[in-house]
Write an enzyme that holds these catalytic residues in place. Structure first.
Site, short mmCIF file in Angstrom:
data_model
loop_
_atom_site.label_atom_id
_atom_site.label_comp_id
_atom_site.label_asym_id
_atom_site.label_seq_id
_atom_site.Cartn_x
_atom_site.Cartn_y
_atom_site.Cartn_z
N SER A 50 0.83 -0.85 -0.17
CA SER A 50 -0.03 0.29 -0.09
C SER A 50 0.65 1.36 -0.13
CB SER A 50 -0.75 -0.13 1.29
OG SER A 50 -1.09 1.24 1.51
N TYR B 146 -2.27 -0.52 10.48
CA TYR B 146 -2.62 -0.97 8.61
C TYR B 146 -1.49 -0.68 7.72
CZ TYR B 146 -3.81 -0.82 4.32
OH TYR B 146 -3.92 -1.15 2.52
#
Length: 356
Positions: A149, A174
């Site tokens: 990501s 995350y």
């Protein structure tokens, strides 16, 4: 450009997160381009967001299948070690694309357990299964491609973000799990010879996307007459990437297992982004125009009274901006769908899906 060293024709391909936004679109494109490949999907179809959209995607996959066993779905979690091992033992995947993950920066602040289970334990299970796919002289997994990501860049000041940049200071759990995936993949590649490529996705959007993403959430709220919150007083920029471009990039990468790097690991990481960050206020303006054009919202909708500029949220970053030089040099590919075209596709889908 790199030479392709994997043919996807007639391959056994495992796609985790197959009911997800990117996963479902990837499965459909693979079935279309390589009709003789066999695809097995794993997805627990959880209720993090509207399960109806996940079932809708699975229905679209079923419609796109050209024969009965072109695609099969196993409903379960990659955090279930026995399930993962059984899938590898029985299906014997030659190419693995790991897209299953708990997504979302803000959700990770309140629900860390979900991230540790899926993103850490789940990815570890995939790596272990890939490792043991070579046992007893088996050919095993030819290439592991996995989702990372843009969040790994945290609050890096240098832009555009390059894969050469240090990413040691994540600002969300995350992001920390995604950076950990990259580290684990490198170690497993070095120790056990697993060819692996990580893809840092930049703000993926499009039809049948995730309702927790800004463009989808804004649309839902505007339809209900609620106020949308624009963080950092509208001074954020995002490198929005249309899902079709992401899928093209993933398929290109799947066909090139990396050569050994200077550390003796067959390992690479690439950015996949539009290389054109857009200010959130400009993004909202284009979105509202396309929602009106698609008749999702009335022509006289008072947008100004439904906007609220608010401070930055914990875990968020001001800018995401992908340097895609490596992707272009190695694959001759760069995402290029204009934001307006992508949001127009979303608005048309939204009208049809919700029967407006």
């Amino acid at each position: 450009m790199l030479n392709k060293n994997i043919s996807l024709d007639k391959k056994r391909i495992l796609v985790t997160g197959a009911a997800g936004f990117i996963g479902a679109n990837l499965v459909m494109e693979l079935m279309k381009l390589y009709p003789e490949c066999r695809i097995l999907g794993i997805d627990n179809v959880n209720n993090y967001y509207d399960v109806g959209i996940k079932e809708y995607r699975l229905d679209k996959i079923a419609e796109a299948a050209q024969y009965d066993d072109q695609f099969e779905l196993v409903r379960g979690s990659i955090a279930d070690r026995d399930l993962v091992d059984r899938v590898f033992d029985e299906f014997k995947p030659e190419v693995v694309v790991n897209l299953a993950a708990q997504a979302g920066v803000r959700y990770s602040i309140d629900n860390p357990d979900a991230y540790m289970e899926s993103n850490m334990i789940g990815f570890y299970n995939i790596l272990e299964a890939c490792r043991h796919s070579y046992d007893d002289g088996q050919a095993g997994v030819e290439h592991l491609v996995y989702a990372s990501s843009s969040s790994v860049y945290g609050s890096n000041k240098k832009i555009p973000y390059s894969v050469e940049d240090k990413v040691d200071n994540p600002v969300s759990l995350y992001a920390a799990t995604k950076k950990s995936n990259e580290l684990l993949a490198h170690a497993y590649s070095k120790l056990y010879g697993i060819p692996s490529t990580g893809l840092r996705f930049f703000t993926v959007y499009g039809p049948a996307g995730r309702p927790d993403m800004a463009y989808f959430g804004f649309t839902n709220k505007l339809r209900r007459g609620e106020t949308i919150k624009i963080f950092n007083y509208g001074n954020c920029k995002r490198d929005f990437t249309f899902v079709d471009d992401i899928v093209k990039g993933v398929i290109s990468v799947m066909q090139v297992a990396p050569a050994e790097n200077e550390n003796g690991a067959r390992y690479k990481v690439y950015n996949i982004g539009n290389n054109d960050p857009v200010n959130l206020l400009d993004f909202v303006d284009i979105l509202q125009q396309e929602l009106v054009a698609a008749e999702v919202l009335p022509a006289d909708y008072d947008f100004e009274s439904h906007k609220e500029l608010v401070p930055m949220q914990p875990g968020d970053v001001e800018v995401t901006y992908a340097d895609v030089t490596a992707l272009q040099e190695d694959f001759g590919f760069k995402p290029a769908t204009p934001l307006r075209d992508g949001l127009r596709s979303f608005a048309k889908w939204y009208k049809e899906y919700y029967r407006i």
